[in-house]
Design a protein around this motif. Sequence first.
Motif, PDB file in Angstrom:
ATOM      1  N   ASP A 199      40.933  -9.975   8.782  1.00 30.33           N
ATOM      2  CA  ASP A 199      40.330 -10.943   9.669  1.00 30.33           C
ATOM      3  C   ASP A 199      39.346 -11.780   9.252  1.00 30.33           C
ATOM      4  O   ASP A 199      38.512 -12.474   9.911  1.00 30.33           O
ATOM      5  N   PHE A 200      39.293 -12.058   8.106  1.00 34.02           N
ATOM      6  CA  PHE A 200      38.319 -12.887   7.166  1.00 34.02           C
ATOM      7  C   PHE A 200      37.012 -12.733   7.277  1.00 34.02           C
ATOM      8  O   PHE A 200      36.155 -13.419   7.309  1.00 34.02           O
ATOM      9  N   VAL A 201      36.686 -11.263   7.501  1.00 29.75           N
ATOM     10  CA  VAL A 201      35.463 -10.863   7.308  1.00 29.75           C
ATOM     11  C   VAL A 201      35.508  -9.623   6.445  1.00 29.75           C
ATOM     12  O   VAL A 201      36.422  -9.104   6.313  1.00 29.75           O
ATOM     13  N   THR A 202      34.054  -9.483   5.903  1.00 28.38           N
ATOM     14  CA  THR A 202      34.047  -8.177   5.129  1.00 28.38           C
ATOM     15  C   THR A 202      34.190  -7.009   5.473  1.00 28.38           C
ATOM     16  O   THR A 202      33.584  -6.852   6.969  1.00 28.38           O
ATOM     17  N   ARG A 203      34.361  -5.912   4.966  1.00 29.11           N
ATOM     18  CA  ARG A 203      34.575  -4.672   5.750  1.00 29.11           C
ATOM     19  C   ARG A 203      33.488  -3.636   4.906  1.00 29.11           C
ATOM     20  O   ARG A 203      33.406  -3.560   4.095  1.00 29.11           O
ATOM     21  N   PRO A 204      33.163  -2.612   5.907  1.00 32.66           N
ATOM     22  CA  PRO A 204      32.396  -1.650   5.365  1.00 32.66           C
ATOM     23  C   PRO A 204      33.166  -0.912   4.020  1.00 32.66           C
ATOM     24  O   PRO A 204      34.180  -0.790   4.007  1.00 32.66           O
ATOM     25  N   VAL A 205      32.266  -0.593   3.056  1.00 36.65           N
ATOM     26  CA  VAL A 205      32.701  -0.226   1.974  1.00 36.65           C
ATOM     27  C   VAL A 205      33.431   1.310   1.874  1.00 36.65           C
ATOM     28  O   VAL A 205      33.038   1.827   2.816  1.00 36.65           O
TER      29      VAL A 205
ATOM     30  N   TYR B 241      30.206 -12.985   8.510  1.00 39.51           N
ATOM     31  CA  TYR B 241      31.175 -12.563   7.434  1.00 39.51           C
ATOM     32  C   TYR B 241      30.810 -11.174   7.013  1.00 39.51           C
ATOM     33  O   TYR B 241      31.687 -10.807   6.299  1.00 39.51           O
ATOM     34  N   ALA B 242      29.643 -10.421   7.263  1.00 36.42           N
ATOM     35  CA  ALA B 242      29.449  -9.193   7.099  1.00 36.42           C
ATOM     36  C   ALA B 242      28.759  -8.443   8.137  1.00 36.42           C
ATOM     37  O   ALA B 242      27.658  -8.642   8.365  1.00 36.42           O
ATOM     38  N   PRO B 243      29.662  -8.130   9.296  1.00 32.57           N
ATOM     39  CA  PRO B 243      29.040  -7.677  10.447  1.00 32.57           C
ATOM     40  C   PRO B 243      28.338  -6.297  10.558  1.00 32.57           C
ATOM     41  O   PRO B 243      27.761  -6.082  11.507  1.00 32.57           O
TER      42      PRO B 243
END
Length: 357
Positions: free
Chosen positions: A283-289, A185-187
Amino acid sequence: LGDPTHVESALSGAHGEEMRGAVAAAFSGFQISPEWLIDRVRGADDPMLSRSCLMALKLIPFDRVSTQQRSLAADALGSRLTKTADPGIRSAAFALAEAWQLAVALPQPPDSNREFLTTTGQRMVVVRPEKVAWMGSLGNEPGRDGAKEPRTAFKMPNDFAIATHEVTARQYIEFRSNFDYATTYAPSEDCPAIGLTWYDAAKYCLWRSEIEVVPESQMCYPKINEIKPGMVLPQAITERTGYRLPTETEWEYACSGGVDRTRWFGLDPLLLDEHAWTGSNSDFVTRPVRQLLPNDYGLFDMLGNAMEWCQSPRFDYPIGQQEPATDAGTGRIVFEDLTRMSVKGGAMLYQPADARA
C-alpha cells in the motif's frame, strides 16, 4: 507432490531453491496436516528442513490453525530453540511465533560465534563467507541488467556481523530524539527509519560504536561532526570491529542467504509477497520490520520495505578480469560532491522486479 517423501525432499532443498520456495508456499494446499511440519520442526536434523517447515507453518493463516495445533507448535518451538544455535531457525521460529500468537520467546543466543546480542538487545548474525564469492546475476534471471550486474568473482576476506532487521524509526530516535520523518510513509516507529542520507546512517553507526564502548582504534568513522562531504575514510576500515554499513558485496552475500541467486526462495514472482514489501503488497508505506519471512541466515526485510545504504561507492563490476575483484568499499574513500554511495534491496514504493540482491 502430496507424497510426504517428495515434500520432505523438496523442503530440504534437494531440488533447488525454486522448488523449495514453491513447496513451502503451497504446503497448505497439500493433503498433509500441519502436524507433519510440526513433527519435523521438533526432530529434524537437517537445518534447512527445519527452517523450511517453520516458514511453511508461518504461511498457514492464523484463522486456519486450531488451538491444539498452536499448542503443539509452541511445544515444538520451545524444544527446538533449546537445542539450536542456527540463526535461520531462530528467526523463522520468531516469525512463526508472531504469526500464530504463540507465547514463545527467543532464548539468548547460545553461540556468539554465530549470533550475539548488542547491549541494546539488537540481534546480530555472524556471516562467514567464502574467501571468494560470486556476485552479480546469472544470464537467465528475470529483471537482470547485464550491464550493471555481470557475473563477477569478488574477494571477501573478512567475516562480518549484520543486524537481523533494518534499523527502525524507534531505534534511530534513541540516537536522535528530534528525528523528523514522514509518518505518512512510516506509520509506526517499528517501521524502518526512512529519509536518511548516507551520512545520517554513518552517524548512527558511530553512535552505536560509542555506546558499545568500541576502542577508538576500531572505530570505522571519524567524529560525528566530521561525517560530511569532504571526509576521507582510510583503507581497510572493513577490518575493524566498530559498527559500519555493509559493503555492497557483503550486503549482496548476506541477502542471498546462502544461495547462488538474487532471491533465496527462487525467482517465481508469485512468491515475493511473503518475503518482501514492494509496490504489489505494501500500500506504498513501509511496514514494521520482521513481519515477513527471513532468509536462511535469519535476516528479515533484506528485499523491499526500505532501501539500504552500503559502505561502497557506486562502482561498475569489472569485466574480463582474471583475478577476483575488490569491493570499492574496502579501499580509501574520498567523499566529494559527486560521490554516490550504493543502495540495495528495492523498497515498498518500487516495482517487485526491483526486489533483488
